[in-house]
Scaffold this motif. Structure first.
Motif, mmCIF file in Angstrom:
data_model
loop_
_atom_site.group_PDB
_atom_site.id
_atom_site.type_symbol
_atom_site.label_atom_id
_atom_site.label_comp_id
_atom_site.label_asym_id
_atom_site.label_seq_id
_atom_site.Cartn_x
_atom_site.Cartn_y
_atom_site.Cartn_z
ATOM 1 N N ARG A 77 28.329 5.500 8.502
ATOM 2 C CA ARG A 77 27.905 5.481 7.100
ATOM 3 C C ARG A 77 29.071 5.210 6.156
ATOM 4 O O ARG A 77 28.966 4.411 5.226
ATOM 5 N N LEU A 78 30.208 5.822 6.409
ATOM 6 C CA LEU A 78 31.357 5.659 5.522
ATOM 7 C C LEU A 78 32.137 4.384 5.805
ATOM 8 O O LEU A 78 32.953 3.963 4.976
ATOM 9 N N PHE A 79 31.888 3.753 6.961
ATOM 10 C CA PHE A 79 32.571 2.489 7.236
ATOM 11 C C PHE A 79 31.833 1.298 6.631
ATOM 12 O O PHE A 79 32.426 0.225 6.464
ATOM 13 N N GLU A 80 30.582 1.474 6.292
ATOM 14 C CA GLU A 80 29.810 0.358 5.733
ATOM 15 C C GLU A 80 30.445 -0.219 4.463
ATOM 16 O O GLU A 80 30.471 -1.452 4.300
ATOM 17 N N PRO A 81 30.979 0.596 3.511
ATOM 18 C CA PRO A 81 31.641 -0.015 2.344
ATOM 19 C C PRO A 81 32.820 -0.910 2.731
ATOM 20 O O PRO A 81 33.057 -1.944 2.092
ATOM 21 N N VAL A 82 33.556 -0.536 3.773
ATOM 22 C CA VAL A 82 34.683 -1.361 4.224
ATOM 23 C C VAL A 82 34.162 -2.678 4.790
ATOM 24 O O VAL A 82 34.652 -3.760 4.449
ATOM 25 N N ALA A 128 41.093 -1.776 -1.768
ATOM 26 C CA ALA A 128 40.292 -1.634 -2.983
ATOM 27 C C ALA A 128 39.189 -0.598 -2.833
ATOM 28 O O ALA A 128 38.726 -0.028 -3.831
ATOM 29 N N VAL A 129 38.755 -0.347 -1.586
ATOM 30 C CA VAL A 129 37.750 0.695 -1.348
ATOM 31 C C VAL A 129 38.401 1.965 -0.809
ATOM 32 O O VAL A 129 37.714 2.849 -0.280
ATOM 33 N N GLY A 130 39.724 2.041 -0.928
ATOM 34 C CA GLY A 130 40.438 3.264 -0.593
ATOM 35 C C GLY A 130 40.737 3.476 0.865
ATOM 36 O O GLY A 130 40.861 4.625 1.315
ATOM 37 N N VAL A 131 40.885 2.387 1.630
ATOM 38 C CA VAL A 131 41.109 2.513 3.070
ATOM 39 C C VAL A 131 42.330 1.696 3.468
ATOM 40 O O VAL A 131 42.499 0.564 3.021
ATOM 41 N N GLU A 132 43.182 2.292 4.312
ATOM 42 C CA GLU A 132 44.301 1.559 4.870
ATOM 43 C C GLU A 132 43.869 0.917 6.194
ATOM 44 O O GLU A 132 43.102 1.503 6.955
ATOM 45 N N CYS A 133 44.375 -0.283 6.427
ATOM 46 C CA CYS A 133 43.993 -0.972 7.651
ATOM 47 C C CYS A 133 45.141 -1.830 8.148
ATOM 48 O O CYS A 133 46.140 -2.027 7.443
ATOM 49 N N GLN A 134 45.003 -2.311 9.368
ATOM 50 C CA GLN A 134 45.961 -3.229 9.976
ATOM 51 C C GLN A 134 45.204 -4.434 10.513
ATOM 52 O O GLN A 134 44.068 -4.320 10.957
ATOM 53 N N ILE A 135 45.870 -5.585 10.468
ATOM 54 C CA ILE A 135 45.251 -6.844 10.873
ATOM 55 C C ILE A 135 45.974 -7.388 12.090
ATOM 56 O O ILE A 135 47.204 -7.330 12.177
ATOM 57 N N GLY A 136 45.197 -7.937 13.006
ATOM 58 C CA GLY A 136 45.753 -8.644 14.153
ATOM 59 C C GLY A 136 45.016 -9.957 14.339
ATOM 60 O O GLY A 136 43.796 -10.019 14.144
ATOM 61 N N VAL A 137 45.742 -10.995 14.702
ATOM 62 C CA VAL A 137 45.144 -12.309 14.920
ATOM 63 C C VAL A 137 45.664 -12.832 16.257
ATOM 64 O O VAL A 137 46.871 -12.750 16.536
ATOM 65 N N ALA A 138 44.762 -13.371 17.064
ATOM 66 C CA ALA A 138 45.149 -13.919 18.374
ATOM 67 C C ALA A 138 44.080 -14.900 18.831
ATOM 68 O O ALA A 138 43.042 -15.073 18.179
ATOM 69 N N ASP A 139 44.327 -15.520 19.975
ATOM 70 C CA ASP A 139 43.375 -16.497 20.517
ATOM 71 C C ASP A 139 42.124 -15.820 21.062
ATOM 72 O O ASP A 139 41.041 -16.398 21.006
ATOM 73 N N GLU A 140 42.265 -14.617 21.617
ATOM 74 C CA GLU A 140 41.147 -13.932 22.256
ATOM 75 C C GLU A 140 40.867 -12.613 21.564
ATOM 76 O O GLU A 140 41.750 -12.003 20.962
ATOM 77 N N LEU A 141 39.624 -12.144 21.694
ATOM 78 C CA LEU A 141 39.201 -10.960 20.969
ATOM 79 C C LEU A 141 39.986 -9.720 21.387
ATOM 80 O O LEU A 141 40.481 -8.980 20.544
ATOM 81 N N SER A 142 40.088 -9.471 22.683
ATOM 82 C CA SER A 142 40.790 -8.268 23.124
ATOM 83 C C SER A 142 42.256 -8.291 22.722
ATOM 84 O O SER A 142 42.825 -7.262 22.337
ATOM 85 N N THR A 321 22.791 5.491 2.201
ATOM 86 C CA THR A 321 23.552 6.616 1.642
ATOM 87 C C THR A 321 25.024 6.306 1.451
ATOM 88 O O THR A 321 25.774 7.168 1.002
ATOM 89 N N GLY A 322 25.471 5.089 1.786
ATOM 90 C CA GLY A 322 26.881 4.747 1.659
ATOM 91 C C GLY A 322 27.310 4.549 0.222
ATOM 92 O O GLY A 322 26.509 4.546 -0.721
ATOM 93 N N ARG A 323 28.605 4.332 0.058
ATOM 94 C CA ARG A 323 29.178 4.149 -1.273
ATOM 95 C C ARG A 323 29.402 2.683 -1.598
ATOM 96 O O ARG A 323 30.038 2.347 -2.581
ATOM 97 N N SER A 324 28.879 1.788 -0.744
ATOM 98 C CA SER A 324 29.097 0.362 -0.926
ATOM 99 C C SER A 324 28.380 -0.149 -2.163
ATOM 100 O O SER A 324 27.325 0.371 -2.571
ATOM 101 N N GLU A 325 28.961 -1.196 -2.766
ATOM 102 C CA GLU A 325 28.307 -1.844 -3.895
ATOM 103 C C GLU A 325 27.013 -2.517 -3.459
ATOM 104 O O GLU A 325 26.154 -2.822 -4.284
ATOM 105 N N ALA A 326 26.875 -2.781 -2.158
ATOM 106 C CA ALA A 326 25.669 -3.418 -1.643
ATOM 107 C C ALA A 326 24.544 -2.428 -1.384
ATOM 108 O O ALA A 326 23.524 -2.794 -0.805
#
Length: 518
Positions: A77-82, A128-142, A321-326
């Motif tokens: 529920r709380l991840f939906e805004p992200v 902007a929605v109050g969450v810290e995250c990290q990004i990874g980019v690669a050729d394959e999903l795993s 019940t989420g806090r998303s604008e959607a």
């Protein structure tokens, strides 16, 4: 080449628990399940809290620790805004689990100019929605998911080089991409001396496929950076979808969960009839004010009816019940499930009666009736138990009793037969003989080695040449008992038609057949 971008929110269960309790996520927070810590914040880790600790020990290490019980509905529920914020900036988001999502990197990198620019923009969107995250980019999903844990952008074609020096435990770090037995595989690789992903990748695919199970083959492909199925927002022809008109409109989570379970059962009836199983599910909803909501859930394993119902419930909970604008401004009047990726039904291990609808309950009532006629012990259920041999690792429990094994399967069992287990275990254990090239008997020494190289197996008047063998594995139990119990097991593959494989066990000076592989 289809590049994959993964966005990972560290310690998401702990962050969600803090937000739900209206406390600072930067404080010491831990989430427990079965009275053990399964997730904690960085502040809690700095105080000595770690996964696997009992709740009381974690609180002793950090007296100010806020402890919450695991709640998958809360996490989703709380991840939906992200997810909604990222989807608004880069359409085509697929949720692997609450706290982790992926999307194709090609379009977003072209739109923002580069992969680095896209990563910076998506980090800003999450902030902007109050969450810290990290990004990874690669050729394959795993590889992209592992790169997200390291906050790395892996250059094209550099997946194997990036993974090589990492600990082999990274292959089991993400449960949404690994089968439940992946942890056992990692422990086995450690005992074999394969400590890094590069060490595991150096094995040949033939060796891995012949020695380990299906999940090990998938892990080996990941370790070598070989192609996997990429994320894609393109839907398949809508010939398997299910839909429900909601009258009255749904505006409560409990009603949404009921509708989602009903649709999940309908969907799996259709999938079973088509002999396929779903690995990527699109959940769509329409509201009375003309709003259209959708989200794609991606799974490592084919979805079961229960897994489908869970994801539908999580998503509807997040929308309602989420806090998303959607967040919808009216009740849901139409709910639709569409499988956007399917595999052969053989990839989904269903129950004996299919596992769809109430067939399991009818079967259970029938078995209880058999118990009433023949006695409680007439119907027994196998429970995974601790032990070294295949026959010892199953505890038979009467149906309805507590599913408690005789021995703890998680305890160390030196000399335990490695996977895979034989398809059939023989109670009769017919005697055979292992012989060298001169026809002399081959036995196992006290040091756990063969007295000579085994070349053939003799069973009565028949003899087979050995194409290969593995072992022996020594069993030395009850050393305090003068009678004791010493034995050795070995796997052999016979040459000739069928190339049957056998599990042999040696007691003293004689060999017998304990199991047969198929």
């Amino acid at each position: 080449m289809k590049r994959v971008l993964a966005l990972w929110c560290p310690d998401w269960p702990a962050i969600a628990a803090a937000v739900a309790a209206d406390i600072s996520p930067t404080g010491p927070v831990a989430v427990t399940s079965a009275n053990r810590v399964i997730a904690c914040s960085a502040t809690a880790r700095a105080e000595g809290v770690q996964r696997g600790l009992k709740r009381r020990e974690a609180q002793a290490r950090c007296p100010d620790l806020y402890v919450a019980v695991a709640d998958s509905d809360r996490d989703a529920r709380l991840f939906e805004p992200v997810a909604a914020a990222i989807d608004a900036a880069a359409p085509g988001v697929e949720v692997l689990r609450p706290g982790l999502l992926v999307l194709s990197a090609r379009g977003v990198s072209r739109y923002f100019g580069s992969e680095h620019a896209a990563a910076e923009r998506l980090v800003d969107e999450a902030s902007a929605v109050g969450v810290e995250c990290q990004i990874g980019v690669a050729d394959e999903l795993s590889t992209a998911v592992i790169a997200a844990r390291k906050a790395k952008i892996v250059p094209p074609g550099g997946g194997a080089q990036f993974l090589g020096p990492l600990a082999v435990a990274e292959l089991a770090a993400e449960p949404s991409l690994a089968a439940p037995e992946r942890t056992d595989l990692v422990n086995l690789l450690h005992r074999l001396g394969l400590r890094t992903i590069g060490d595991f990748a150096a094995l040949t695919p033939v060796d891995v496929a012949s020695r380990f199970g299906t999940d090990a083959v998938a892990a080996h492909r990941s370790a070598r950076g070989e192609p996997e199925r990429p994320p894609s927002a393109r839907a398949l022809p809508p010939d398997l979808e299910v839909e429900q008109q909601c009258d009255p409109p749904i505006d409560r989570v409990d009603a949404a969960a009921f509708a989602g379970r009903f649709l999940a059962e309908q969907l799996h009836v259709k999938l079973a009839a088509a002999a396929v199983a779903c690995t990527r599910l699109l959940v769509q909803a329409s509201t009375g004010n003309g709003e259209h909501l959708s989200r794609t859930w991606r799974c490592a394993e084919p979805l079961t009816p229960e897994g489908t119902a869970d994801r539908v419930r999580w998503q509807l909970d997040g929308w309602l019940t989420g806090r998303s604008e959607a967040k919808p401004t009216a009740g849901i009047i139409r709910l639709r499930l569409e499988p956007v990726e399917v595999v052969a039904a053989g990839a989904l291990q269903l129950g004996l009666w299919g596992g769809v609808g109430d067939d399991d309950e009818r079967a259970r009532r029938a078995l209880v009736r058999v118990q009433g006629l023949l006695g409680g012990a007439a119907v027994q259920v196998g429970v995974l138990s601790g032990g070294r041999g295949p026959g010892e690792r199953i505890t038979l429990v009467p149906l309805g009793d507590e599913l408690a094994p005789e021995a703890d399967p998680a305890a160390p069992w030196p000399g335990k037969l490695p996977e895979p287990a034989p398809a059939a275990v023989l109670d009769s254990r017919p005697e055979v003989a292992l012989e060298d090239d001169a026809g002399a008997p081959v036995l196992v020494t006290d040091r756990g080695t063969f007295s000579a190289t085994p070349m053939q197996l003799r069973w009565g008047t028949m003899a087979w040449q050995l194409q290969g063998w593995a072992g022996p594995w020594l069993v030395d139990e009850r050393w305090w008992d003068p009678a004791g119990h010493q034995a050795a097991r070995v796997q052999v593959q016979l040459s000739g038609e069928g190339q049957k494989a056998l599990l042999l066990i040696c007691h003293g000076q004689s060999w017998s057949v304990e199991g047969v592989y198929e």
